[in-house]
Design a protein around this motif. Structure first.
Motif, PDB file in Angstrom:
ATOM      1  N   ALA A   1       4.728   4.510  11.316  1.00 22.92           N
ATOM      2  CA  ALA A   1       4.146   3.336  10.662  1.00 22.92           C
ATOM      3  C   ALA A   1       5.118   2.746   9.651  1.00 22.92           C
ATOM      4  CB  ALA A   1       2.830   3.702   9.987  1.00 22.92           C
ATOM      5  N   GLU A   2       5.770   3.602   8.887  1.00 22.08           N
ATOM      6  CA  GLU A   2       6.723   3.130   7.890  1.00 22.08           C
ATOM      7  C   GLU A   2       7.940   2.494   8.529  1.00 22.08           C
ATOM      8  OE1 GLU A   2       7.328   6.602   5.519  1.00 22.08           O
ATOM      9  OE2 GLU A   2       5.289   6.539   4.702  1.00 22.08           O
ATOM     10  N   ALA A   3       8.241   2.873   9.793  1.00 27.41           N
ATOM     11  CA  ALA A   3       9.359   2.271  10.523  1.00 27.41           C
ATOM     12  C   ALA A   3       8.969   0.944  11.166  1.00 27.41           C
ATOM     13  CB  ALA A   3       9.874   3.236  11.590  1.00 27.41           C
ATOM     14  N   GLY A   4       7.689   0.572  11.052  1.00 28.69           N
ATOM     15  CA  GLY A   4       7.237  -0.709  11.571  1.00 28.69           C
ATOM     16  C   GLY A   4       6.859  -0.705  13.040  1.00 28.69           C
ATOM     17  N   GLU A   5       6.657   0.475  13.634  1.00 25.45           N
ATOM     18  CA  GLU A   5       6.255   0.549  15.042  1.00 25.45           C
ATOM     19  C   GLU A   5       4.860  -0.054  15.221  1.00 25.45           C
ATOM     20  OE1 GLU A   5       7.889   1.852  17.656  1.00 25.45           O
ATOM     21  OE2 GLU A   5       9.382   3.250  16.877  1.00 25.45           O
ATOM     22  N   GLU A   6       4.627  -0.709  16.352  1.00 24.71           N
ATOM     23  CA  GLU A   6       3.323  -1.275  16.658  1.00 24.71           C
ATOM     24  C   GLU A   6       2.965  -1.042  18.127  1.00 24.71           C
ATOM     25  OE1 GLU A   6       2.100  -4.915  13.764  1.00 24.71           O
ATOM     26  OE2 GLU A   6       3.428  -5.421  15.439  1.00 24.71           O
ATOM     27  N   PHE A   7       1.665  -0.835  18.365  1.00 24.57           N
ATOM     28  CA  PHE A   7       1.189  -0.524  19.708  1.00 24.57           C
ATOM     29  C   PHE A   7      -0.086  -1.296  20.008  1.00 24.57           C
ATOM     30  CE2 PHE A   7       3.632   3.016  18.141  1.00 24.57           C
ATOM     31  CZ  PHE A   7       4.408   3.388  19.221  1.00 24.57           C
ATOM     32  N   ASP A   8      -0.309  -1.523  21.298  1.00 23.30           N
ATOM     33  CA  ASP A   8      -1.565  -2.140  21.717  1.00 23.30           C
ATOM     34  C   ASP A   8      -2.723  -1.160  21.594  1.00 23.30           C
ATOM     35  OD1 ASP A   8      -0.666  -4.843  22.888  1.00 23.30           O
ATOM     36  OD2 ASP A   8       0.662  -3.420  23.902  1.00 23.30           O
ATOM     37  N   ALA A   9      -2.434   0.117  21.840  1.00 24.15           N
ATOM     38  CA  ALA A   9      -3.468   1.142  21.747  1.00 24.15           C
ATOM     39  C   ALA A   9      -2.861   2.436  21.224  1.00 24.15           C
ATOM     40  CB  ALA A   9      -4.124   1.383  23.101  1.00 24.15           C
TER      41      ALA A   9
ATOM     42  N   MET B   1       0.841  -1.188   0.000  1.00 22.20           N
ATOM     43  CA  MET B   1       0.000   0.000   0.000  1.00 22.20           C
ATOM     44  C   MET B   1       0.880   1.242   0.000  1.00 22.20           C
ATOM     45  SD  MET B   1      -2.731   1.219   2.893  1.00 22.20           S
ATOM     46  CE  MET B   1      -1.405   1.293   4.092  1.00 22.20           C
ATOM     47  N   GLN B   2       0.561   2.206  -0.841  1.00 24.00           N
ATOM     48  CA  GLN B   2       1.346   3.430  -0.949  1.00 24.00           C
ATOM     49  C   GLN B   2       0.498   4.596  -0.470  1.00 24.00           C
ATOM     50  OE1 GLN B   2       2.770   4.283  -4.860  1.00 24.00           O
ATOM     51  NE2 GLN B   2       4.140   5.903  -4.200  1.00 24.00           N
ATOM     52  N   ARG B   3       1.074   5.482   0.306  1.00 24.71           N
ATOM     53  CA  ARG B   3       0.335   6.649   0.769  1.00 24.71           C
ATOM     54  C   ARG B   3       1.290   7.836   0.804  1.00 24.71           C
ATOM     55  NH1 ARG B   3       0.481   3.483   5.554  1.00 24.71           N
ATOM     56  NH2 ARG B   3       2.107   4.196   6.960  1.00 24.71           N
ATOM     57  N   SER B   4       0.728   9.031   0.973  1.00 26.95           N
ATOM     58  CA  SER B   4       1.554  10.230   1.004  1.00 26.95           C
ATOM     59  C   SER B   4       2.503  10.176   2.201  1.00 26.95           C
ATOM     60  CB  SER B   4       0.654  11.468   1.107  1.00 26.95           C
ATOM     61  OG  SER B   4      -0.145  11.406   2.265  1.00 26.95           O
ATOM     62  N   ALA B   5       3.649  10.869   2.042  1.00 21.83           N
ATOM     63  CA  ALA B   5       4.672  10.812   3.071  1.00 21.83           C
ATOM     64  C   ALA B   5       4.197  11.395   4.393  1.00 21.83           C
ATOM     65  CB  ALA B   5       5.918  11.556   2.595  1.00 21.83           C
ATOM     66  N   SER B   6       3.314  12.376   4.328  1.00 25.38           N
ATOM     67  CA  SER B   6       2.854  13.001   5.563  1.00 25.38           C
ATOM     68  C   SER B   6       1.508  13.672   5.349  1.00 25.38           C
ATOM     69  CB  SER B   6       3.876  14.044   6.030  1.00 25.38           C
ATOM     70  OG  SER B   6       3.391  14.743   7.153  1.00 25.38           O
ATOM     71  N   THR B   7       0.684  13.650   6.381  1.00 23.48           N
ATOM     72  CA  THR B   7      -0.587  14.374   6.344  1.00 23.48           C
ATOM     73  C   THR B   7      -0.514  15.637   7.195  1.00 23.48           C
ATOM     74  OG1 THR B   7      -1.425  13.049   8.191  1.00 23.48           O
ATOM     75  CG2 THR B   7      -1.913  12.265   5.962  1.00 23.48           C
ATOM     76  N   ILE B   8       0.706  16.012   7.587  1.00 18.69           N
ATOM     77  CA  ILE B   8       0.890  17.186   8.429  1.00 18.69           C
ATOM     78  C   ILE B   8       0.478  18.445   7.681  1.00 18.69           C
ATOM     79  CG2 ILE B   8       2.613  18.619   9.600  1.00 18.69           C
ATOM     80  CD1 ILE B   8       1.919  15.944  10.978  1.00 18.69           C
TER      81      ILE B   8
ATOM     82  N   ASP C   1      -2.209   1.302  10.855  1.00 17.77           N
ATOM     83  CA  ASP C   1      -0.974   0.537  10.655  1.00 17.77           C
ATOM     84  C   ASP C   1      -0.128   0.468  11.925  1.00 17.77           C
ATOM     85  OD1 ASP C   1      -1.727   0.165   8.035  1.00 17.77           O
ATOM     86  OD2 ASP C   1      -0.387   1.700   7.213  1.00 17.77           O
ATOM     87  N   LEU C   2      -0.305   1.444  12.810  1.00 13.86           N
ATOM     88  CA  LEU C   2       0.468   1.482  14.050  1.00 13.86           C
ATOM     89  C   LEU C   2      -0.072   0.545  15.122  1.00 13.86           C
ATOM     90  CD1 LEU C   2       1.099   5.326  14.205  1.00 13.86           C
ATOM     91  CD2 LEU C   2       2.875   3.572  14.127  1.00 13.86           C
ATOM     92  N   LEU C   3      -1.250  -0.014  14.886  1.00 15.39           N
ATOM     93  CA  LEU C   3      -1.850  -0.917  15.861  1.00 15.39           C
ATOM     94  C   LEU C   3      -1.458  -2.362  15.602  1.00 15.39           C
ATOM     95  CD1 LEU C   3      -5.488   0.502  16.036  1.00 15.39           C
ATOM     96  CD2 LEU C   3      -3.842   0.451  17.921  1.00 15.39           C
TER      97      LEU C   3
END
Length: 248
Positions: free
Chosen positions: A123-131, A1-8, A153-155
């Motif tokens: 998300a692109e770095a592969g970080e994951e969280f429970d919440a 999946m490809q998305r924009s680099a930032s939504t800032i 993606d972060l969940l």
């Protein structure tokens, strides 16, 4: 999946950069958040406790949970969540917020991993969280769907997102724009753009499009007589909050 680099949205970030030093002043520019914070924390902790079968009366009930506070500001939510035993990461696109948050956490004897970064980068770095706590942020980004997709993606599979924002209707314009910014002057004029507010049905649709399963929504209601906030099952007319789950 490809998305924009930032939504800032750089203009939105600049607003909060300018107010960074005032995060922990309960009578300053973030007075509305200080007033709402007990209500927000009640909803967040109850949802996380129910989802992960934790006893809030126990010692460090969130121990073992990795929780992200995206758009953490000065740490008004990150600190109490850390006190419950969670491994907390606080992320914010406004760089000046981070040293303020770090210093306050250090003075409070708390270890919180504060970072100047974005949801997309994590998300692109592969970080994951429970919440993921996503509170009063979605109305400030340039692309809400792309942003919520990054949060998904972060969940971890089965992870929980708590997302709050402002409804878009005449009442919210009167309360959040005219009342908070012009009459009470709790916030600088221009802090919010009413056109970027999102109705509950729109947010549910965005969450679903992002691949999340909405499971709950409630209103945060301000009582001008008691000067306090409460959670409502029915009144989502201004501030409201949602809980959604990542399938897995």
């Amino acid at each position: 999946m490809q998305r924009s680099a930032s939504t800032i949205d750089d203009a939105e970030v600049a607003k909060f950069q300018a107010m960074a030093e005032e995060w922990w002043d309960p009578t300053g520019k973030f007075k509305p958040l200080h007033m709402m914070n007990p209500c927000r924390l009640d909803y967040i902790t109850q949802q996380i406790a129910a989802e992960f079968e934790r006893d809030l009366e126990g010692d460090a009930p969130f121990k073992g949970l990795r929780i992200l506070d995206i758009g953490c500001g000065g740490g008004l939510l990150a600190e109490p969540i850390a006190r419950l035993g969670a491994d907390v990461v606080g992320a914010d696109a406004a760089e000046r917020n981070i040293p303020v948050a770090r210093l306050h956490a250090e003075k409070s004897g708390l270890e919180i991993d504060y970072r100047h970064t974005t949801a997309e980068a994590m998300a692109e770095a592969g970080e994951e969280f429970d919440a993921v706590l996503n509170m009063e942020v979605v109305e400030h980004v340039s692309d809400p769907l792309a942003y919520l997709t990054a949060c998904r993606d972060l969940l971890k599979p089965g992870g929980l997102q708590i997302c709050s924002t402002l409804n878009r209707n005449p009442k919210s314009y009167i309360m959040a724009i005219i009342g908070a910014e012009h009459v009470m002057r709790w916030l600088p004029k221009g802090t919010h753009d009413w056109n970027k507010f999102i109705t509950p049905d729109e947010l549910y649709d965005l969450l679903t499009q992002a691949g999340l399963e909405p499971v709950d929504r409630k209103g945060f209601v301000f009582n001008p007589i008691s000067w306090s906030w409460s959670i409502s099952d029915r009144d989502l007319s201004c501030n409201y909050v949602t809980a959604s789950r990542k399938p897995g």
